[in-house]
Design a protein around this motif. Structure first.
Motif, short mmCIF file in Angstrom:
data_model
loop_
_atom_site.label_atom_id
_atom_site.label_comp_id
_atom_site.label_asym_id
_atom_site.label_seq_id
_atom_site.Cartn_x
_atom_site.Cartn_y
_atom_site.Cartn_z
N ASN A 1 60.95 -67.36 -9.19
CA ASN A 1 62.09 -68.04 -9.21
C ASN A 1 62.78 -67.10 -10.72
O ASN A 1 61.78 -67.67 -11.50
CB ASN A 1 62.20 -69.42 -8.58
CG ASN A 1 62.06 -70.05 -9.69
OD1 ASN A 1 62.17 -69.83 -10.43
ND2 ASN A 1 62.49 -71.55 -8.91
N ASP A 2 64.36 -67.30 -10.59
CA ASP A 2 64.68 -66.98 -12.01
C ASP A 2 64.49 -68.48 -12.93
O ASP A 2 64.37 -67.71 -14.22
CB ASP A 2 66.62 -66.98 -11.84
CG ASP A 2 66.56 -66.17 -11.29
OD1 ASP A 2 66.35 -65.03 -10.85
OD2 ASP A 2 67.32 -66.15 -10.87
N HIS A 3 64.12 -69.21 -12.63
CA HIS A 3 63.06 -70.08 -13.40
C HIS A 3 61.87 -69.93 -13.89
O HIS A 3 60.90 -71.24 -15.10
CB HIS A 3 63.16 -71.68 -13.21
CG HIS A 3 64.39 -71.61 -13.15
ND1 HIS A 3 65.66 -72.19 -13.98
CD2 HIS A 3 65.19 -72.45 -11.68
CE1 HIS A 3 66.74 -72.19 -12.84
NE2 HIS A 3 66.17 -72.35 -12.09
N GLY B 1 55.36 -74.46 -6.78
CA GLY B 1 55.81 -75.03 -8.06
C GLY B 1 55.11 -74.47 -9.22
O GLY B 1 55.66 -75.40 -10.16
N TYR B 2 54.18 -73.81 -9.21
CA TYR B 2 53.44 -73.80 -10.81
C TYR B 2 54.54 -72.77 -10.98
O TYR B 2 55.40 -71.95 -10.91
CB TYR B 2 51.92 -73.33 -10.56
CG TYR B 2 50.91 -74.38 -10.01
CD1 TYR B 2 51.64 -75.49 -8.43
CD2 TYR B 2 50.33 -74.42 -11.15
CE1 TYR B 2 50.32 -76.37 -8.63
CE2 TYR B 2 49.05 -75.28 -10.42
CZ TYR B 2 48.93 -76.25 -9.34
OH TYR B 2 48.67 -77.23 -9.64
N GLU B 3 54.51 -72.37 -12.69
CA GLU B 3 54.33 -72.41 -13.86
C GLU B 3 53.75 -70.49 -13.20
O GLU B 3 52.42 -70.42 -13.28
CB GLU B 3 54.48 -72.38 -14.69
CG GLU B 3 55.53 -73.61 -14.97
CD GLU B 3 55.90 -73.90 -16.57
OE1 GLU B 3 56.72 -72.29 -17.36
OE2 GLU B 3 55.37 -75.10 -17.53
N PHE B 4 54.75 -69.26 -13.22
CA PHE B 4 54.02 -68.39 -13.10
C PHE B 4 53.35 -67.26 -14.37
O PHE B 4 54.24 -67.26 -15.72
CB PHE B 4 55.02 -67.05 -12.59
CG PHE B 4 54.80 -65.59 -12.55
CD1 PHE B 4 53.59 -65.92 -11.77
CD2 PHE B 4 54.37 -65.03 -13.02
CE1 PHE B 4 52.64 -64.20 -11.33
CE2 PHE B 4 54.10 -63.60 -12.91
CZ PHE B 4 53.42 -63.18 -11.69
N ASP B 5 52.26 -67.75 -14.94
CA ASP B 5 51.42 -67.97 -15.79
C ASP B 5 50.11 -67.27 -15.74
O ASP B 5 49.24 -67.25 -14.45
CB ASP B 5 50.80 -68.94 -16.65
CG ASP B 5 52.33 -69.39 -17.10
OD1 ASP B 5 52.97 -69.24 -17.58
OD2 ASP B 5 50.76 -70.83 -17.87
N ALA B 6 50.62 -65.36 -14.96
CA ALA B 6 49.15 -64.68 -15.04
C ALA B 6 49.62 -63.32 -15.71
O ALA B 6 50.13 -63.15 -16.31
CB ALA B 6 50.49 -64.09 -13.42
N LEU B 7 48.48 -62.65 -15.12
CA LEU B 7 47.81 -60.94 -15.74
C LEU B 7 47.63 -60.21 -14.79
O LEU B 7 47.29 -60.75 -13.61
CB LEU B 7 46.62 -61.03 -16.29
CG LEU B 7 45.93 -62.68 -17.18
CD1 LEU B 7 44.50 -63.37 -18.22
CD2 LEU B 7 47.19 -62.64 -18.24
N VAL B 8 47.88 -59.09 -14.87
CA VAL B 8 47.55 -57.52 -14.25
C VAL B 8 46.54 -57.01 -14.74
O VAL B 8 46.33 -56.73 -16.23
CB VAL B 8 49.20 -56.94 -13.94
CG1 VAL B 8 48.96 -55.65 -13.00
CG2 VAL B 8 49.95 -57.69 -13.49
#
Ligand code: GUN
Ligand code: FE
Length: 417
Positions: free
Chosen positions: A27-29, A365-372
């Motif tokens: 989401n936007d947040h 509900g988790y923050e989107f911390d991610a690696l491609v």
């Protein structure tokens, strides 16, 4: 926003969850709304970024790293802990009274975290307030998440590498920013007087701040602690006595030699062990019984411990975690199973991420911390997705990371100047 890729994470440690050509809705947040194998009809009008045949994995979390030791990374690993500190480490940290030097090294350090896909970290600075504040500012500008400690030291340290109780209050009354915050950081018991430990415990309570330090890393260090504090039963009791254990979330690096009562205290006060196997190998400190910690319900995370650790990559820490776990089992009389690849990945992602909030997993509900990750060059032969993630952990590196997200935002390369 919706991202499409091969989604791989570890909501539980025992196995990878793999969604080939899956979708993740953020989401936007910057919060994850859901992951899907087939996109629900309600989302088909959302914009989609398609990462094709690449892997999308949670970002990495380094729960123990010394930013001012960055220049010594890969150097000076021929001495055990106590002489290593006095000979190589303290002289390097002393240079951070010079803010120009600090800026040069700290820019490189922040760049390194970004490069390695370490989106959040728990970091030791030095005793110097201006340099440590600068480090926090650079991390914040880069968009990374961090806890940063002004290192408390006032005993058996070189001249100029000490601070006062007033310095501690001055630093810790600052609240930090949304994602870059202070953490109470006694270096370790041998570097702090009782007054300093007491004051740090009070500050942790007064400002409700987490705590980080070192515990039972090396046998001579433990002997020294017992000599300095003859009244305590274990090294850990030395922190507990001064309000530095479990009053607020607490990280203790190493714990190679923690046994018996110290393990019971770790569990009772919900202290989080930070396993640093590269450092433990380099300094010959010992091998932490991670399987035993996990069986006892003690929380475990991973750290590079640069520059005791010679490498800032959490991939290398996962690899060493697996290798040292197997070596440990061959020497141990207890026949416990060695760690599995999915468990090492869980420690570096969801377990480490939990120190920063809901981070490190692709759950709602988790923050989107991610690696491609583009591992195409590793795939000249055809491999399955479970094989691809295993190979990436063992033989991949930072060059394969094509995009980095922290709290939903893609982070650009931080400036070195
Ligand atoms: N114990 C106290 N200081 C340090 C440090 O800088 N590195 C490691 N590995 N152990 C420590
Ligand atoms: Fe350390």
């Amino acid at each position: 926003m919706i991202y499409k890729a091969h989604l791989i994470d570890t909501p539980t440690p025992d196995q990878f969850r793999i969604i080939p050509n899956g979708y993740i809705h953020v989401n936007d947040h910057g919060i994850i709304e859901g992951v899907y194998q087939t996109l629900p009809a309600s989302l088909t009008s959302e914009p989609i970024t398609d990462f094709g045949d690449q892997l999308l994995i949670p970002a990495f979390y380094d729960l123990h790293v010394h930013a001012p030791q960055y220049r010594n990374m890969g150097l000076a690993l021929d001495l055990p802990l106590l002489p290593w500190l006095q000979t190589y480490t303290f002289p390097e940290e002393s240079k951070f009274s010079d803010l120009h030097y600090a800026e040069r090294i700290y820019r490189r350090f922040v760049h390194e975290l970004w490069m390695q896909g370490t989106m959040r970290a728990s970091i030791f600075g030095t005793v110097h307030i201006p340099a440590t504040q600068l480090l926090m500012k650079l991390l914040d500008e880069a968009g990374l998440g961090a806890y940063v400690g002004l290192v408390g030291m006032n005993r058996d340290c070189p001249e100029g590498l000490t601070n006062t109780l007033e310095d501690l209050e001055e630093f810790y009354k600052q609240p930090g920013t949304e994602r870059v915050k202070p953490i109470i950081t006694p270096r370790f018991i041998p570097s702090c007087t009782r007054e300093m430990l007491q004051r740090l415990g009070e500050l942790a309570k007064k400002y409700n701040l987490p705590v980080q330090s070192h515990l039972s890393e090396n046998r001579n260090e433990i002997r020294l602690v017992h000599k300095l504090m003859p009244e305590v039963l274990t090294y850990g009791d030395g922190y507990l006595k001064y309000g530095l254990w479990g009053q607020t979330p607490t990280l203790m690096a190493h714990c190679c030699h923690s046994r018996g009562r110290e393990l019971r205290l770790l569990k009772k006060y919900d202290v989080i062990v930070v396993h640093c196997p590269t450092s433990n190998c380099n300094l010959g400190s010992g091998a932490a019984p991670i399987r035993r910690f996990l069986k006892k319900g003690i929380r475990v995370t991973l750290g590079t411990d640069v520059s005791g650790g010679h490498n800032a990559s959490m991939l290398r820490v996962m690899q060493y975690t697996l290798q040292t776990s197997k070596l440990y089992q061959t020497f141990s009389l207890l026949k416990e199973p060695a760690l599995k690849v999915s468990e090492a990945f869980y420690l570096a992602t969801k377990s480490g991420g939990s120190f920063f909030g809901k981070c490190g997993s692709f759950e709602q509900g988790y923050e989107f911390d991610a690696l491609v990750v583009n591992d195409a060059y590793l795939n000249a032969e055809k491999y399955t997705l479970p094989q691809r993630i295993e190979r990436y952990i063992f033989i991949g590196d930072d060059r394969d990371i094509k995009h980095r997200f922290c709290a939903g935002k893609e982070l650009a390369e931080p400036s070195l100047t």
